[in-house]
Design a protein around this motif. Structure first.
Motif, short mmCIF file in Angstrom:
data_model
loop_
_atom_site.label_atom_id
_atom_site.label_comp_id
_atom_site.label_asym_id
_atom_site.label_seq_id
_atom_site.Cartn_x
_atom_site.Cartn_y
_atom_site.Cartn_z
N GLU A 417 0.85 -1.19 0.00
CA GLU A 417 0.00 0.00 0.00
C GLU A 417 0.89 1.24 0.00
N HIS A 418 1.01 1.85 -1.16
CA HIS A 418 1.91 2.99 -1.30
C HIS A 418 1.39 3.89 -2.42
N PRO A 419 1.28 5.20 -2.21
CA PRO A 419 0.66 6.08 -3.21
C PRO A 419 1.45 6.24 -4.50
N TYR A 420 2.74 5.89 -4.50
CA TYR A 420 3.56 6.13 -5.69
C TYR A 420 3.79 4.88 -6.55
N LEU A 421 3.19 3.78 -6.21
CA LEU A 421 3.36 2.56 -6.99
C LEU A 421 2.45 2.62 -8.22
N SER A 422 3.04 2.35 -9.38
CA SER A 422 2.32 2.46 -10.64
C SER A 422 1.97 1.10 -11.21
N ASP A 423 1.21 1.09 -12.31
CA ASP A 423 0.86 -0.16 -13.00
C ASP A 423 2.10 -0.90 -13.46
N ILE A 424 3.05 -0.18 -14.02
CA ILE A 424 4.26 -0.82 -14.55
C ILE A 424 5.08 -1.42 -13.42
N ALA A 425 5.17 -0.71 -12.29
CA ALA A 425 5.94 -1.22 -11.16
C ALA A 425 5.35 -2.51 -10.61
N LEU A 426 4.04 -2.65 -10.66
CA LEU A 426 3.37 -3.82 -10.09
C LEU A 426 3.13 -4.94 -11.11
N SER A 427 3.49 -4.72 -12.35
CA SER A 427 3.25 -5.74 -13.38
C SER A 427 3.89 -7.09 -13.07
N PRO A 428 5.08 -7.16 -12.41
CA PRO A 428 5.64 -8.49 -12.09
C PRO A 428 4.78 -9.33 -11.15
N LEU A 429 3.85 -8.72 -10.46
CA LEU A 429 3.03 -9.47 -9.51
C LEU A 429 2.15 -10.51 -10.19
N SER A 430 1.87 -10.31 -11.47
CA SER A 430 1.00 -11.25 -12.19
C SER A 430 1.62 -12.63 -12.33
N SER A 431 2.93 -12.74 -12.06
CA SER A 431 3.60 -14.04 -12.15
C SER A 431 3.68 -14.75 -10.80
N LEU A 432 3.20 -14.10 -9.73
CA LEU A 432 3.23 -14.72 -8.41
C LEU A 432 1.99 -15.57 -8.22
N THR A 433 1.95 -16.69 -8.89
CA THR A 433 0.74 -17.51 -8.95
C THR A 433 0.38 -18.15 -7.61
N GLY A 434 1.29 -18.18 -6.66
CA GLY A 434 1.01 -18.78 -5.36
C GLY A 434 0.29 -17.85 -4.40
N LEU A 435 0.15 -16.56 -4.75
CA LEU A 435 -0.48 -15.60 -3.86
C LEU A 435 -1.94 -15.94 -3.60
N THR A 436 -2.34 -15.84 -2.33
CA THR A 436 -3.73 -16.02 -1.96
C THR A 436 -4.34 -14.71 -1.42
#
Length: 606
Positions: A417-436
């Motif tokens: 949770e951070h106001p300066y995180l963008s779509d591009i910065a968070l794009s690698p999260l789509s590969s964390l398939t184990g996240l619940t």
């Protein structure tokens, strides 16, 4: 714990009010239902809001555990039926505000009852305790934050079988503790917020079997030396000493001192020589010296949040070594420099919180390389931006730092949770398939992030708060089948129709938004029926649906209702900001700047 077949049967039995009516007449079969299945069926009916007082009659020979906590409809009628449950072992009616002294009378004949929770039933007073005196087999009793006075507390001495007693928030006095010494089987005593002093605490020594003690928010400064004590809470106490001798409290495993003050830190923790403590919470304290951690070689859980802990104290946590499993350093002074030193000494850490600290993107690489067992990670409100600047001057583009999290194969829970995180910065999260469980909060996020996260197959809970999500983006959102909670609070562009539509398309998902509460078909705040419904639920539902014909208002670009948040100058400024990006392979999404442009034109015309 139930088999898939049993779960299917329970779902079918609680499908609707009509389904309930079909089987409720089979009284003989229901009486023979095994207790664990009867308990499960009752819970399902309660969750579906299909449980009413007269229906309880069919469960009186089979159910052993009833949990009605927080149900505002529970009154004398409900309790009259519950009084007939001949095999009832446990009853939880905490936070039921209609429960009073007279409603407790029907349960006085429940000779099998061993556990009763009346916590926060404020209308229960000393007269109610007199009713409970006849339930001689009670072993566990919770009456915290009720209307019971000092006189009523003394009456509990007649319940000789009590092993657990929760008197939290009640005016317990030193005299009360003396009168309760007849409870020789007591193992758990909670007297937080009481009037007990050091003199009264000394009488606790008479409870020789006590393993849990909560003295939080009292004036006790010296913890009693109980040989079998395993858990001690002294939150918000002015602690002088936990123990007078290092040989005592040898069994202590859990120590919670959140918000406590210490007149002499060295003396307060002098008992910790070769300590057996596995759980320590000293959050929100004024501690400056953390050298006492040297001797806590068995520590598994450590909470140092909101303390003066910083890089200069990292070595003391490092001494704990590979026994540490859970570490909370949120709101401390630690930086990436100190965390780099720490990361190599706690390789078996499973839960880590660094929120509101000074760590940056380099800390992510330390976590991914040195802490392979991490399951839950909180990096909210830090100096993390999502990118690491390359060392070589020839490389102009920065490297996404969150991509390093892919090596954490055990990672299940992530908070960013951070106001300066963008779509591009968070794009690698789509590969964390184990996240619940994933929690995001940023004013820079758009529909693109919501689209990418839909590829996470195991996601159970997702939060995308304060984002610039559009109605069109929400319409195109295809949540993973496992998703059960979606937090969209603060997404101000979303309209009521869009949120309600999402709830209707995915009724199994609990949507959290300013408009979501109006569309929940299984609202837990909805009152339970007070008696048997006179007509079928289908007819009742049909009548309700005819009460509000055509309530929706057709307003093009209906997010205009949110314009009160901005003045004219702010809207002109927003017009030129790239707030939204088209989702890949989805050309139908509306671009936010274009929408804002229409809005500005609309205001200019006005």
């Amino acid at each position: 714990m139930t088999s898939p077949l049993v779960r299917l049967c329970l779902e079918e039995a609680c499908k609707s009010g009509v389904a309930v009516e079909r089987w409720r007449l089979q009284r003989r079969s229901l009486e023979r239902l095994p207790a664990h299945l009867a308990d499960a069926l009752l819970r399902h009916l309660l969750r579906r809001r299909l449980l009413f007082p007269s229906l309880l009659e069919v469960f009186k020979h089979s159910v052993e555990n009833i949990d009605l906590r927080g149900e505002s409809s529970i009154n004398a009628e409900w309790m009259a039926y519950i009084g007939g449950f001949v095999n009832l072992l446990s009853l939880n009616i905490s936070d039921c505000q209609r429960i009073n002294n007279s409603t407790l009378w029907p349960i006085t004949g429940l000779t099998s009852l061993t556990e009763l929770d009346l916590s926060r039933c404020s209308k229960v007073t000393d007269a109610g305790i007199k009713h409970l005196q006849s339930v001689a087999n009670l072993e566990k009793l919770w009456i915290s934050q009720t209307g019971v006075t000092e006189a009523g507390i003394s009456l509990l001495a007649s319940l000789k079988n009590l092993s657990l007693l929760d008197l939290g928030g009640l005016p317990v006095t030193d005299h009360n503790l003396s009168s309760l010494q007849a409870l020789t089987k007591l193992e758990y005593l909670d007297i937080w917020g009481s009037n007990v002093t050091n003199q009264g605490a000394a009488s606790i020594l008479k409870f020789s079997n006590l393993s849990f003690l909560n003295l939080s928010w009292t004036s006790v400064t010296h913890a009693p030396n109980l040989p079998h004590l395993e858990c001690l809470h002294m939150n918000k106490c002015a602690v002088i000493s936990i123990s007078n001798h290092s040989s005592t409290l040898a069994s202590l495993k859990k120590l919670v001192l959140s918000g406590a003050t210490f007149s002499a830190e060295t003396k307060a923790f002098s008992f910790t020589s070769k300590s057996s403590i596995t759980y320590l919470d000293v959050s929100k304290t004024s501690l400056q010296n953390f050298s006492f951690l040297d001797t806590m070689t068995k520590l598994e859980h450590l909470d140092l949040s909101s303390t003066a802990f910083g890089d200069d104290s990292v070595e003391f946590v490092a001494c704990v070594g590979d026994t540490l499993r859970n570490l909370n350093l949120s709101d401390t002074k630690i930086t990436s420099t100190g965390f780099e030193i720490l990361s190599g000494h706690v390789p078996r850490l499973e839960t880590l919180s660094l929120s509101q600290t000074f760590v940056d993107d380099m800390s992510i690489s330390y976590i991914s390389n040195m802490m392979p067992c991490i399951k839950a990670l909180d990096l909210s409100r830090t100096s993390i931006r999502g990118f690491i600047q390359q060392q070589s001057p020839q490389e102009e583009e920065a490297k996404p730092s969150l991509a390093a999290l892919q090596s954490l194969t055990s990672l299940k829970t992530l908070s960013l949770e951070h106001p300066y995180l963008s779509d591009i910065a968070l794009s690698p999260l789509s590969s964390l398939t184990g996240l619940t469980h994933l929690s995001l909060r940023s004013t820079s996020l758009t529909d693109s992030t919501l689209h990418h996260l839909s590829s996470l197959p195991n996601l159970v809970s997702l939060g995308v708060q304060d984002a610039v999500l559009t109605n069109n983006g929400l319409q195109k959102f295809r949540p993973p089948l496992s998703l059960r909670t979606l937090n969209l609070k603060g997404c101000w562009l979303l309209t009521k129709d869009a949120v309600v539509g999402l709830c209707k398309r995915h009724p199994h998902i609990k949507v959290m938004h300013e408009f979501a509460h109006e569309s929940s078909s299984l609202d837990q705040n909805q009152l339970l029926p007070r008696s048997s419904p006179p007509q079928s639920l289908a007819k009742v539902a049909r009548r309700k649906s005819n009460q509000r014909p055509g309530t929706s208002v057709a307003v093009a670009r209906s997010f205009i209702d949110q314009r009160v948040k901005y003045n004219r100058e702010e809207l002109f400024a927003l017009q030129d900001l790239p707030l939204s990006r088209l989702i890949p392979q989805e050309g139908e999404f509306v671009n936010v700047p274009e929408i804002l442009g229409d809005l500005v034109s609309h205001l200019v015309i006005q």
